[in-house]
Design an enzyme around this catalytic site. Sequence first.
Site, PDB file in Angstrom:
ATOM      1  N   GLY A 100     -84.288  37.278 -78.006  1.00  0.00           N
ATOM      2  CA  GLY A 100     -83.007  38.035 -77.479  1.00  0.00           C
ATOM      3  C   GLY A 100     -82.241  37.850 -78.764  1.00  0.00           C
ATOM      4  O   GLY A 100     -80.656  38.728 -78.781  1.00  0.00           O
ATOM      5  N   ALA A 101     -82.350  37.383 -79.539  1.00  0.00           N
ATOM      6  CA  ALA A 101     -82.309  37.055 -80.520  1.00  0.00           C
ATOM      7  C   ALA A 101     -82.122  37.698 -81.684  1.00  0.00           C
ATOM      8  O   ALA A 101     -81.335  39.141 -82.400  1.00  0.00           O
ATOM      9  CB  ALA A 101     -82.321  36.217 -81.740  1.00  0.00           C
ATOM     10  N   GLY A 152     -49.163  18.882 -82.417  1.00  0.00           N
ATOM     11  CA  GLY A 152     -49.363  19.130 -81.220  1.00  0.00           C
ATOM     12  C   GLY A 152     -49.115  20.379 -80.906  1.00  0.00           C
ATOM     13  O   GLY A 152     -49.908  21.350 -81.424  1.00  0.00           O
ATOM     14  N   GLY A 153     -48.382  21.220 -80.155  1.00  0.00           N
ATOM     15  CA  GLY A 153     -48.668  22.645 -79.890  1.00  0.00           C
ATOM     16  C   GLY A 153     -48.782  23.424 -81.369  1.00  0.00           C
ATOM     17  O   GLY A 153     -48.951  25.093 -81.167  1.00  0.00           O
TER      18      GLY A 153
END
Length: 519
Positions: free
Chosen positions: A406-407, A171-172
Amino acid sequence: MENQQKVKNLIDLRVQAKLGGGEKRIASQHSKGKFTARERIHMLLDEGSFEEFDMFVTHRCNNFGLEKEKYLGDGVVTGHGTVDGRTVFVYAQDFTVFGGSLSETMALKICKVMDMAMKMGCPVIGINDSGGARIQEGVTSLAGYAEIFERNILASGVIPQISAIFGPCAGGAVYSPALTDFILMTEQNSYMFVTGPKVVKSVTGEDITTDDLGGADVHARKSGVSHFRVEDEETGIKTIRELISYLPQNNLEEAPIETCSDPINRLEDALNTIVPDNPNTPYDMKSVIAGIVDCGKFLEVHANYARNIIVGFARFNGVSTGIIANQPNFLAGVLDCDASRKAARFVRFCDAFNIPILTLVDVPGFLPGSGQEYAGIIVHGAKLMFAYGEATVPKVTITLRKSYGGAHDVMSCKQLRGDFNYAWPTAEIAVMGAAGAIEVLEGRSIAAISDPAEKAKFVDDKVNEYKDKFANPYQAASYGYIDDVIEPRNTRFRIIRAFQALQTKKVVNPLKKHSNIPL
Ligand code: HXC
């Protein structure tokens, strides 16, 4: 009551508090192969160093008959102690008390140690083993979680925060660990999910087991939520102690320096031949790391997630250093969404805590394809670029082989404030690989040749011409983008000298509220 009796009373209360939810529940905890909260804390801290707080806190809930059921300490053991002589603050949820569920008072106890950790500038370690919000308490439990979350957020980048998951975390409740720097999960008994299998089944119809939904393996390999998957609690505790040894106490301090028994000028001959002649043949980047760091010791983080990039801690001449390295042995070391996110988070952690960064580059580029584009490779790649470009810690980059497109820019190039950029003679720094480049540049000429043999020879010649010109480090070196081309076997010494020279580095980013990293 006589004074002697008062003292005896105290001792009795302490004994009672240490029993948590009682012997039967402790036995049940042990029967599942789990330790109790106190046993865990004692394993974690230096012997005899634990000082406990709030042993006499009890809950204040009167719903569902809870006023008749109270346990001293209320389901969490908190306090401080030392790890290798350095102070840390800890809390460990006690599953024997209402399943370790979080009450208003448990939250107050946890918040207290977090506040103290912040005040004293010390790491905080949380051991989670809990059934979530204490159902009988309703909203006070939810408010308690939020108080913890807010502290996790404010402490981020100020003190190291480590979460061990040694039981349920659902859960949270998952968001407190998720807000911390490192999550560690045990293979047996630990799981994390926002909604459990029953809710999943009722909402989506999917049948899935607890382990398949949120077990240690899932979070180590698939989601990347967990940084360390460990066999059992003892290994987990050892891993936390080792991790702490690489970290400073807080963002204003440096990590401790260990005495180094490994010669700083040790030559590692095997590195001169580790890169295969065929650029498409993989090799293991972990062998390179083992060959250059102090005594071959490397603590890998996220070892099972996005294995095309390696991140972790090692030491150079005793100085804690974060290593980010492409792994040619897995997906050719390509950068994809997961690898970019993994490395970006690690770079930011190192930068926040003054840990110098070594980057080892062998990257063919970003992984092409609709799958990656739809998953947002643009923003994920940008995260890594942002993290490197923003980081002000000393950064040394070694290009071993490929560094394309780009790498190349992303992997701590000179213009993104790489401080010292070295390359091995086997480096290939270019816009793209030879075959792809020739297809783009000579596509029309290739199409115009009808004879297959002639076509193949033409392509071969052009590819070789491209390779001669670009598949080396010297074009980049001629522009000063690479500071030096180094002999591979001497890499350890060059790295140590580079970091020594960078010790006094001072770079300050422009003043702002905060940056807007592409999340
Ligand atoms: C109060 C709880 C509890 C809870 C367990 N217990 N969870 N008491 N609140 N949330 C108690 C049980 O009543 C039992 O008491 C003891 O802890 C041990 O639980 P068992 O069920 O016997 O243990 P086990 O079989 O190991 O199962 C563990 C479990 C299960 C899977 C965690 O207890 C469970 O499903 N609990 C409820 C989980 C849950 O739905 N939590 C709320 C989630 S919502 P006795 O007296 O018998 O020892 C949430 C919101 C947070 O957390 C939001 C934050 C923003």
